[in-house]
Write an enzyme that holds these catalytic residues in place. Sequence first.
Site, PDB file in Angstrom:
ATOM      1  N   TYR A  29       0.918  -1.098  -0.055  1.00 25.08           N
ATOM      2  CA  TYR A  29      -0.177  -0.020  -0.179  1.00 25.08           C
ATOM      3  C   TYR A  29       0.833   1.279  -0.187  1.00 25.08           C
ATOM      4  O   TYR A  29       1.713   1.557   0.824  1.00 25.08           O
ATOM      5  CB  TYR A  29      -0.983   0.128   1.199  1.00 25.08           C
ATOM      6  CG  TYR A  29      -1.893   1.069   1.150  1.00 25.08           C
ATOM      7  CD1 TYR A  29      -3.032   1.100   0.581  1.00 25.08           C
ATOM      8  CD2 TYR A  29      -1.549   2.182   1.944  1.00 25.08           C
ATOM      9  CE1 TYR A  29      -3.915   2.175   0.490  1.00 25.08           C
ATOM     10  CE2 TYR A  29      -2.420   3.278   1.955  1.00 25.08           C
ATOM     11  CZ  TYR A  29      -3.668   3.191   1.170  1.00 25.08           C
ATOM     12  OH  TYR A  29      -4.692   4.188   1.231  1.00 25.08           O
ATOM     13  N   TYR A  80      -4.995   5.392  -7.607  1.00 28.76           N
ATOM     14  CA  TYR A  80      -5.438   5.317  -6.283  1.00 28.76           C
ATOM     15  C   TYR A  80      -6.923   5.013  -6.147  1.00 28.76           C
ATOM     16  O   TYR A  80      -7.756   5.486  -6.149  1.00 28.76           O
ATOM     17  CB  TYR A  80      -5.147   6.730  -5.221  1.00 28.76           C
ATOM     18  CG  TYR A  80      -5.633   6.551  -3.968  1.00 28.76           C
ATOM     19  CD1 TYR A  80      -4.554   5.981  -3.096  1.00 28.76           C
ATOM     20  CD2 TYR A  80      -6.645   6.920  -3.333  1.00 28.76           C
ATOM     21  CE1 TYR A  80      -4.729   5.646  -1.839  1.00 28.76           C
ATOM     22  CE2 TYR A  80      -6.867   7.002  -2.033  1.00 28.76           C
ATOM     23  CZ  TYR A  80      -6.020   6.131  -1.246  1.00 28.76           C
ATOM     24  OH  TYR A  80      -6.208   6.290   0.118  1.00 28.76           O
TER      25      TYR A  80
END
Lengths: 379, 125
Positions: free
Chosen positions: A287, A337
């Site tokens: 992440y 994203y």
Amino acid sequence: MSAAGQTAITGIGQTAYTKESGRTVMSLCAEASAQAIADAGLEPGDIDGLVSFTMDTNSDHDLQTALGLPMVRYTAKAPFGGEGAYATFQLAAAAIESGQANNVLIFRAFNERSESRFGQPSYNAGSMRGFHKSLGLVTPGQVYALWHKPFLDARGMTNEDLGLLVVQMRAWAANNPAAWFYGRPITLEDHQRSRWIVEPVLRLYDFCQETDGGVAFVVSRLDKARASGRPVVRVLGVQQCWPLGETMMYNYYKQDLVFPEDTVRVAEALWEQTGLSPAEIDVSTIYDNFSSSIPISYEGYGLCGRGEVGDAIRAGELGPGGSTPVNTNGGLIGEAYLHGLNNAAECVRQMRGTSPNQIAEAKIALCAGRQCGMVLARE
Amino acid sequence: MQAKRDQDFFWEGIDRGELLAQKCDACATLRHPPAARCAACGSDEWSAVPLSGEGRILAFIDSVHPSRRDENSRCVCLVDLPEGLRMVSSLIDPENAVNGAAVRFEIADYDGQMLPLIRTVEAGQ
């Protein structure tokens, strides 16, 4: 300790990743979801569970209506999203392994660029006083940079080291047609010329891509997936860990800010659950809302020894040709994203052999977040 | 009447010129940020106690408000307090920002609000 291992990710779907979709969030959510269901070789009537996380704003009922799901028997939301996004797969596995659902749809969609930007200030003069925003932490970049700084200091890492990391992420993205930065690799000099956003930690190119779009998955019973004759990507393990004292955003108040206890505990639980070790991971996603998030998790998951992440980055180990390929889609920095879940989709593609940056012979993938992680296996 | 938030005592203290933290009445554990209950012993009885106002900078960043970029930036710091607590503050004299610097809290106006800001303390002072 959850006993996962009896589920498979049978379908993935994603919309185009754009900066201005011109569509409603639900239409993005439904498009990605319908794609995932078709990709799994299923019909809407096969989907009986809906899972997302609390920061997603799409209503289960509206999605059910948009997709024409005749009967939903299980719904659940994981906390927040982002670093905790992969907990959705644990909720899906829990439902399936306990017999409460057969095929769970996981979804996330937003107009994060054109409608509600996370990076916009959440505080202005006259707002009620608080312990963070009032004192100057008004955007996620500032919030995370201050938390990551002690780790970077302890490892002797500078923004130039993060630049070397971003160059590797952008090299992957440059070869991924779905990525925002497709065809646009950068050099360290380009990175170092991009403007400071949060000096001395993050420049413009250290930030993820604000994106409009949707992504979805179907998680199914492993035995049914095997019988289908379609590609089987097994969820070997999936874990969450939320140690007392760690928090999602303003993670400032535990004694030792250098030791990522949540990430380390997730990794330990995953290795215990799967019987694997970091050396057996062929490809990973980590992440990366900011470039500075990657080193902490890379080390926390044991992809290098304690204190060695700076050397691994400087040796190019995370990029093309490296020994520990990370974010082969370009990650949230290079591709899009989607609040972490597009990185999970890349892990699925790697296990199917369909990534634009396919790692040869990859059989085990790690999908890593700070408070949750998942290990996938190719069958 | 609306119930008080757990943190209201802190800002009432700031408005009186006092830097306060919660101290558990049962086990004397200090805590910050404020919480409804003591995580160490479970007691929900607490008192507000004054802090020394001293601290050291653990880390700092330069914070520019994204939609008011023409305004002065702020130097936002993590501050370790001798009482064992940590606070976020912003430094009045950012030119002196360095990890490990000794600082003292100074309750001062910023943008029309009284806030717990910090200023570095010269060595030997």
